[in-house]
Design an enzyme around this catalytic site. Structure first.
Site, short mmCIF file in Angstrom:
data_model
loop_
_atom_site.label_atom_id
_atom_site.label_comp_id
_atom_site.label_asym_id
_atom_site.label_seq_id
_atom_site.Cartn_x
_atom_site.Cartn_y
_atom_site.Cartn_z
N LYS A 1 0.76 -1.20 -0.05
CA LYS A 1 -0.38 -0.39 0.30
C LYS A 1 0.75 1.23 0.41
O LYS A 1 1.00 2.21 -0.80
CB LYS A 1 -1.18 -0.14 1.19
CG LYS A 1 -2.27 -0.99 1.03
CD LYS A 1 -3.61 -0.18 2.58
CE LYS A 1 -4.59 -1.61 0.94
NZ LYS A 1 -5.28 -1.57 2.98
N LYS B 1 -4.82 -10.06 -6.80
CA LYS B 1 -6.65 -9.84 -6.14
C LYS B 1 -7.61 -8.59 -5.78
O LYS B 1 -6.95 -8.01 -7.15
CB LYS B 1 -5.70 -9.32 -4.64
CG LYS B 1 -6.69 -9.33 -3.61
CD LYS B 1 -6.28 -9.63 -2.56
CE LYS B 1 -6.27 -7.67 -2.24
NZ LYS B 1 -5.56 -7.35 -0.80
N LYS C 1 -11.25 -2.77 -4.02
CA LYS C 1 -11.59 -1.68 -4.37
C LYS C 1 -10.51 -1.01 -5.06
O LYS C 1 -11.50 0.10 -5.52
CB LYS C 1 -11.60 -0.91 -2.79
CG LYS C 1 -12.76 -1.70 -2.19
CD LYS C 1 -12.84 -1.08 -0.79
CE LYS C 1 -12.94 -2.38 0.29
NZ LYS C 1 -12.66 -2.08 1.69
P1 TYM Z 1 -10.61 -4.92 3.98
O1 TYM Z 1 -11.36 -4.11 4.61
O2 TYM Z 1 -9.77 -5.14 2.85
O3 TYM Z 1 -11.48 -6.65 3.73
C1 TYM Z 1 -12.25 -7.08 4.18
C2 TYM Z 1 -12.54 -8.29 4.34
O4 TYM Z 1 -12.54 -8.34 3.47
C3 TYM Z 1 -11.11 -9.83 2.77
N1 TYM Z 1 -11.14 -9.77 1.03
C4 TYM Z 1 -10.66 -10.10 0.69
N2 TYM Z 1 -10.86 -11.81 0.38
C5 TYM Z 1 -10.73 -12.68 -0.56
N3 TYM Z 1 -10.59 -12.21 -1.85
C6 TYM Z 1 -10.41 -11.16 -2.57
N4 TYM Z 1 -10.20 -10.67 -3.35
C7 TYM Z 1 -10.59 -9.89 -0.69
N5 TYM Z 1 -11.07 -8.44 -0.65
C8 TYM Z 1 -11.01 -8.29 0.62
C9 TYM Z 1 -10.26 -9.84 3.39
O5 TYM Z 1 -9.69 -10.77 3.68
C10 TYM Z 1 -11.05 -8.74 5.03
O6 TYM Z 1 -11.71 -10.32 5.69
N6 TYM Z 1 -7.32 -4.91 7.99
C11 TYM Z 1 -9.15 -5.72 7.49
C12 TYM Z 1 -9.74 -4.76 8.43
C13 TYM Z 1 -10.36 -5.31 10.10
C14 TYM Z 1 -9.87 -6.54 10.42
C15 TYM Z 1 -10.30 -6.15 11.78
C16 TYM Z 1 -10.56 -7.73 10.02
C17 TYM Z 1 -9.34 -4.52 10.95
N7 TYM Z 1 -9.86 -5.13 11.78
C18 TYM Z 1 -10.24 -7.13 13.06
C19 TYM Z 1 -10.66 -8.64 11.43
C20 TYM Z 1 -10.36 -8.40 12.45
C21 TYM Z 1 -8.84 -5.27 6.13
O7 TYM Z 1 -8.25 -3.72 5.98
O8 TYM Z 1 -10.06 -5.60 5.50
#
Ligand code: TYM
Length: 333
Positions: free
Chosen positions: A114, A198, A201
């Site tokens: 990032k 991947k 967004k």
């Molecule tokens: P974020 O917002 O990027 O994504 C949310 C969830 O979607 C999953 N994900 C995917 N799974 C499969 N294929 C993909 N292409 C894909 N893109 C996104 C992510 O793995 C995630 O589960 N850091 C985290 C948010 C967070 C969090 C937490 C998660 C903050 N605190 C505590 C669990 C526990 C994040 O940025 O997810």
């Protein structure tokens, strides 16, 4: 065994099929197993680690909440809230940041991705973001954290932080070491344009992903244009190994129709790609359209969404505040 589930999703717009298959779909399944206690968080503090337009952020917090609700997360069964309403996350995160080591954070691949080439210009928040994520999880004594594959390293860090805290303060497992819940299959949904990237967004091409708000015609068109190759239909899993785009499309189909990859391969082995793509679009539309029309309905009632978040935050605050109080005592405050 009952599980304490915690997970979060960033409100940065364009929630997509990867978020749904990798995370939100599993949130719903876990919530519907009666014995589980589930907490789902719209992680707005995480979102501001990269620049956000304040007006858009507010909109996106509601939109992510609406996506949770429209996908089947029920605010009577699960706690749904946004992170910034519960100040304990920041307090806990500071204390845990004093336990985490620079060397651990330096290994985080998502920061490297990032931050890009010019790390000096990345925000400090982006660098320490995994510590905030650890606080999110550890303040609720979560036993299990459902996420997509890309969050695996951050979860390992949460485990390391919990273990080091317990050891440093001889605190007898005060912080529970959480287990990641990452599905064996379909935990990494790839771009429709490039099977090695991947689904994300932030991809500039909207054709690389299916958004949760996409209308039927758009979904059909995106699947029609999704990259494939000129080889024949696969007849076993071995044939998917070097064909990431096909493997991805077959994975999406299998996940959304709740069947194994093997069965999907069998269903289509003698057909051609256009037949498969038509069926795939049908399955995606079948899942996504009811969700997107529910999101549109919820759009019209921001007050309802805000109430869901506020009442969820009250419940979350009780748990997290207590844990931080104990945490402070252990540290010596
Ligand atoms: P974020 O917002 O990027 O994504 C949310 C969830 O979607 C999953 N994900 C995917 N799974 C499969 N294929 C993909 N292409 C894909 N893109 C996104 C992510 O793995 C995630 O589960 N850091 C985290 C948010 C967070 C969090 C937490 C998660 C903050 N605190 C505590 C669990 C526990 C994040 O940025 O997810």
């Amino acid at each position: 065994m009952s599980k304490k589930i915690f997970s979060g999703v960033q409100p940065t717009g364009n929630l997509h099929l990867g978020n749904y298959i990798g995370a939100i779909k599993n949130f719903v399944d876990l919530q519907n197993q009666k014995e589980n206690e589930c907490i789902f968080c719209v992680v707005d503090l995480h979102a501001i680690t990269v620049k956000q337009d304040p007006h858009e952020l507010k909109k996106n917090i509601r939109e992510t909440t609406a996506t949770f609700l429209a996908s089947g997360i029920n605010s009577e069964k699960s706690i749904i809230f946004n992170q910034s309403l519960v100040p304990a996350h920041c307090e806990g995160s500071w204390i845990l940041g004093c336990v985490a080591r620079m060397g651990w954070l330096n290994r985080m691949t998502q920061f490297k991705e990032k931050a890009g080439k010019d790390k000096e210009k990345a925000s400090v928040g982006l660098y320490i973001y995994p510590v905030l994520m650890a606080a999110d999880i550890l303040l609720y004594d979560a036993t299990h954290v459902p996420v997509g594959e890309d969050q695996k390293q951050h979860l390992e860090l949460s485990r390391d932080i919990a273990q080091k805290f317990n050891l440093d303060f001889r605190s007898n497992n005060f912080l529970k070491v959480p287990e990641p819940l990452i599905q064996k299959n379909f935990s990494r949904i790839m771009s429709l344009k490039d099977g090695k990237k991947k689904m994300s967004k932030s991809d500039p091409s909207d054709f690389s992903r299916i958004n949760m708000r996409d209308e039927k015609d758009i979904i059909v068109n995106k699947i029609k244009k999704a990259k494939t190759d000129t080889d024949p239909m696969p007849s076993d899993e071995e044939h998917l190994k070097k064909r990431p785009e096909i493997e991805n499309l077959f994975g999406i189909y299998s996940s959304l129709s709740n069947q194994s990859l093997k069965n999907t391969i069998n269903d289509f082995s003698n057909k051609n790609f256009s037949v498969f793509k038509n069926k795939l679009a049908e399955v995606i539309v079948g899942k996504i359209s009811p969700i997107s029309s529910e999101i549109r309905k919820l759009d019209k009632d921001p007050e309802f969404i805000d109430n869901v978040l506020r009442s969820g935050a009250e419940k979350a605050e009780k748990i997290a505040k207590n844990k931080v109080k104990e945490l402070k005592k252990i540290v010596g405050f």
